[in-house]
Design a protein around this motif. Structure first.
Motif, PDB file in Angstrom:
ATOM      1  N   ASP A 266     -15.152  -0.448  -4.425  1.00 41.65           N
ATOM      2  CA  ASP A 266     -14.907  -1.739  -3.787  1.00 41.65           C
ATOM      3  C   ASP A 266     -16.184  -2.571  -3.870  1.00 41.65           C
ATOM      4  O   ASP A 266     -17.278  -2.018  -3.944  1.00 41.65           O
ATOM      5  CB  ASP A 266     -14.482  -1.568  -2.315  1.00 41.65           C
ATOM      6  CG  ASP A 266     -13.534  -2.694  -1.879  1.00 41.65           C
ATOM      7  OD1 ASP A 266     -12.322  -2.430  -1.689  1.00 41.65           O
ATOM      8  OD2 ASP A 266     -14.007  -3.846  -1.737  1.00 41.65           O
TER       9      ASP A 266
ATOM     10  N   ASP B 205     -18.318  -4.137  -8.841  1.00 43.12           N
ATOM     11  CA  ASP B 205     -17.363  -5.160  -9.254  1.00 43.12           C
ATOM     12  C   ASP B 205     -16.458  -4.475 -10.284  1.00 43.12           C
ATOM     13  O   ASP B 205     -16.886  -4.224 -11.420  1.00 43.12           O
ATOM     14  CB  ASP B 205     -18.151  -6.330  -9.857  1.00 43.12           C
ATOM     15  CG  ASP B 205     -17.235  -7.358 -10.500  1.00 43.12           C
ATOM     16  OD1 ASP B 205     -16.014  -7.313 -10.270  1.00 43.12           O
ATOM     17  OD2 ASP B 205     -17.758  -8.214 -11.246  1.00 43.12           O
ATOM     18  N   LEU B 206     -15.271  -4.130  -9.876  1.00 43.73           N
ATOM     19  CA  LEU B 206     -14.352  -3.307 -10.681  1.00 43.73           C
ATOM     20  C   LEU B 206     -15.129  -2.139 -11.309  1.00 43.73           C
ATOM     21  O   LEU B 206     -15.808  -1.408 -10.594  1.00 43.73           O
ATOM     22  CB  LEU B 206     -13.603  -4.164 -11.707  1.00 43.73           C
ATOM     23  CG  LEU B 206     -12.705  -5.257 -11.051  1.00 43.73           C
ATOM     24  CD1 LEU B 206     -11.955  -6.050 -12.112  1.00 43.73           C
ATOM     25  CD2 LEU B 206     -11.716  -4.676 -10.040  1.00 43.73           C
TER      26      LEU B 206
ATOM     27  N   GLY C 223     -10.700  -1.351  -5.922  1.00 50.02           N
ATOM     28  CA  GLY C 223     -10.377  -2.182  -4.758  1.00 50.02           C
ATOM     29  C   GLY C 223      -9.775  -1.295  -3.693  1.00 50.02           C
ATOM     30  O   GLY C 223      -8.693  -1.549  -3.178  1.00 50.02           O
TER      31      GLY C 223
ATOM     32  N   SER D 275       0.853  -1.193   0.000  1.00 47.17           N
ATOM     33  CA  SER D 275       0.000   0.000   0.000  1.00 47.17           C
ATOM     34  C   SER D 275       0.889   1.245   0.000  1.00 47.17           C
ATOM     35  O   SER D 275       0.607   2.235  -0.689  1.00 47.17           O
ATOM     36  CB  SER D 275      -0.904   0.025   1.236  1.00 47.17           C
ATOM     37  OG  SER D 275      -1.458  -1.243   1.494  1.00 47.17           O
TER      38      SER D 275
HETATM   39  C1  LIG Z   1      -5.442  -6.082  -1.741  1.00 46.63           C
HETATM   40  S1  LIG Z   1      -6.812  -5.144  -1.141  1.00 46.63           S
HETATM   41  C2  LIG Z   1      -6.236  -3.488  -1.418  1.00 46.63           C
HETATM   42  C3  LIG Z   1      -6.711  -2.457  -0.410  1.00 46.63           C
HETATM   43  C4  LIG Z   1      -6.118  -1.075  -0.600  1.00 46.63           C
HETATM   44  N1  LIG Z   1      -6.392  -0.561  -1.921  1.00 46.63           N
HETATM   45  C5  LIG Z   1      -4.627  -1.042  -0.329  1.00 46.63           C
HETATM   46  O1  LIG Z   1      -3.848  -0.956  -1.281  1.00 46.63           O
HETATM   47  O2  LIG Z   1      -4.229  -1.062   0.837  1.00 46.63           O
HETATM   48  C6  LIG Z   1      -7.982  -5.449  -2.442  1.00 46.63           C
HETATM   49  C7  LIG Z   1      -9.352  -4.801  -2.321  1.00 46.63           C
HETATM   50  O3  LIG Z   1     -10.094  -5.120  -3.496  1.00 46.63           O
HETATM   51  C8  LIG Z   1     -11.446  -5.345  -3.143  1.00 46.63           C
HETATM   52  N2  LIG Z   1     -12.072  -6.162  -4.197  1.00 46.63           N
HETATM   53  C9  LIG Z   1     -12.046  -7.503  -4.345  1.00 46.63           C
HETATM   54  N3  LIG Z   1     -12.713  -7.871  -5.455  1.00 46.63           N
HETATM   55  C10 LIG Z   1     -13.172  -6.741  -6.030  1.00 46.63           C
HETATM   56  C11 LIG Z   1     -13.947  -6.474  -7.190  1.00 46.63           C
HETATM   57  N4  LIG Z   1     -14.351  -7.460  -7.976  1.00 46.63           N
HETATM   58  N5  LIG Z   1     -14.264  -5.186  -7.459  1.00 46.63           N
HETATM   59  C12 LIG Z   1     -13.857  -4.192  -6.638  1.00 46.63           C
HETATM   60  N6  LIG Z   1     -13.122  -4.375  -5.525  1.00 46.63           N
HETATM   61  C13 LIG Z   1     -12.778  -5.642  -5.226  1.00 46.63           C
HETATM   62  C14 LIG Z   1     -11.352  -6.042  -1.802  1.00 46.63           C
HETATM   63  O4  LIG Z   1     -12.592  -5.946  -1.095  1.00 46.63           O
HETATM   64  C15 LIG Z   1     -10.189  -5.271  -1.148  1.00 46.63           C
HETATM   65  O5  LIG Z   1     -10.666  -4.150  -0.448  1.00 46.63           O
END
Ligand SMILES: C[S@@+](CC[C@H](N)C(=O)[O-])C[C@H]1O[C@@H](n2cnc3c(N)ncnc32)[C@H](O)[C@@H]1O
Length: 373
Positions: free
Chosen positions: A187, A214-215, A166, A147
């Motif tokens: 998210d 979703d994305l 995400g 991050s």
């Molecule tokens: C690895 S974490 C990253 C969190 C933050 N952005 C960071 O860098 O600290 C991934 C994030 O993607 C979200 N996520 C998972 N699948 C997703 C999707 N299909 N669409 C959007 N977000 C998604 C998860 O809920 C999670 O919050």
């Protein structure tokens, strides 16, 4: 590193009225010097692979009671119970009350225990779930090295519209809020959006729109900055998006969809930064997969590859992690911009390896700058 297991639901932090009570807490933390450089100095974790707070905290580190940064580290990152009086002596009794009212900490028998983490990052404060493994909630990812690396690498030049895919705690959206007119934080996890909403208010940020999607499915339009740290772990036990780590069977389900969307969703002068594990099958390179995802048009893109080899990658989170050949795996940030001149004018440059990202003062030594490449 072992992740402890807890399984109680933990409510997301609550907004306070007036909001100024929240921004006052952030200002007080800033005033006490609770920032990345000070934390890193105390833990001796810089310069290295970004900031990974956990290992030093769980080894021999002892908080000095009279030191404000130590007290805040012990309370807000390591999750140790700390005497409420000691916290109040640094922050003020009213701010300790605010911490409890917001649900950031609970008070019991003269001790204060944090229910979430509160990380310093780029002049902001970000509440996340605790690092203990908790299957009773869809955990909001704590700030990990990645991050900080992704946050540090993004060139902070003026932007019209940014998106953080995400977003989790909201970290990359909130960092973009300074230099982008409008920001969309996306998210699938509603709990993540609750944390992102809380964090925006804590930092007095008002130009971030939160979207459950979703994305990019529920988001319209294009962007001139796209930042994502999607789930990337190859995991046979969970589907992509079930939690913050699983990227599906081969780990690339979300990464692939993001790269496939770039030709339509990234403006001609836009830049995209993707932090991920690149679980390349043996004998393949990250760029081969990007080329396929871009329909064989990678030669129309300028790419800065800040990734490094991780043939011994250890997955701490998945129930059924990948166990095969990881010899071609890499990890890090890949930054793409459309080549001026189109197809045939692009390039792919490997820029840096592990260990060179941060200076001892917590600033990032590298910025993904296509113009300077
Ligand atoms: C690895 S974490 C990253 C969190 C933050 N952005 C960071 O860098 O600290 C991934 C994030 O993607 C979200 N996520 C998972 N699948 C997703 C999707 N299909 N669409 C959007 N977000 C998604 C998860 O809920 C999670 O919050």
């Amino acid at each position: 590193m072992e992740l402890k297991v807890i399984d109680e639901p933990v409510p997301a932090p609550r907004l306070l009225a007036p909001r100024q009570r929240m921004t006052d807490l952030a200002a007080a933390l800033r005033g006490l010097g609770y920032d990345l450089a000070a934390c890193a100095r105390r833990l001796g974790v810089l310069p290295r692979l970004g900031v990974n707070f956990w290992p030093p905290l769980h080894e021999a580190w002892r908080a000095r009671p009279d030191d404000a940064v130590d007290t805040l580290l012990a309370l807000l990152i390591d999750g140790r119970p700390v005497a409420a009086e000691r916290v109040a002596a640094h922050l003020s009794p009213a701010r300790v009350e605010a911490l409890v009212e917001m649900g950031l900490a609970e008070a019991r028998g003269g001790l204060l225990t944090a229910r979430v983490c509160l990380f310093p990052c780029g002049g902001r404060y970000l509440a996340t779930d605790r690092a203990d493994r908790n299957l009773a909630i869809n955990q909001v990812m704590y700030l990990w090295s990645e991050s900080y690396i992704l946050g540090g690498l993004v060139k902070r030049s003026p932007r019209r519209r940014a998106v953080d895919l995400g977003t989790g705690s909201g970290v990359h959206a909130l960092l973009a809020s300074d230099h982008a007119q409008r920001v969309v934080a996306v998210d699938v996890n509603p709990r993540a959006l609750d944390f992102a909403r809380f964090n925006a208010a804590l930092n007095g940020i008002e130009n971030v729109e939160l979207v459950r999607s979703d994305l990019l499915t529920a988001v319209e339009g294009t962007f001139d900055l796209l930042v994502a740290n999607p789930p990337y772990a190859p995991d046979a036990a969970a589907r992509a998006g079930d939690n913050f780590w699983s990227g599906g069977l081969d780990g690339t389900d979300l990464l692939r969809r993001i790269v496939e969307a770039l030709p339509d969703r990234l403006d001609a002068d836009g830049v995209c930064h993707l932090n991920a594990l690149y679980p390349n099958p043996p004998g393949t390179r990250t760029r081969d997969h990007f080329d396929r995802w871009l329909g064989g048009a990678l030669d129309g893109w300028e790419v800065l590859d800040h990734s490094w080899p991780v043939p011994h990658y250890t997955d701490l989170l998945s129930e059924r992690p990948f166990t095969g050949d990881k010899s071609a795996w890499r990890f890090g940030v890949v930054s793409l911009r459309r080549a001026a001149g189109g197809r045939g004018r692009g390039w792919w440059r490997e820029v840096a390896g592990k260990g060179f990202f941060f200076r001892p003062d917590g600033s990032c030594a590298l910025v993904a700058d296509h113009d300077a490449a």
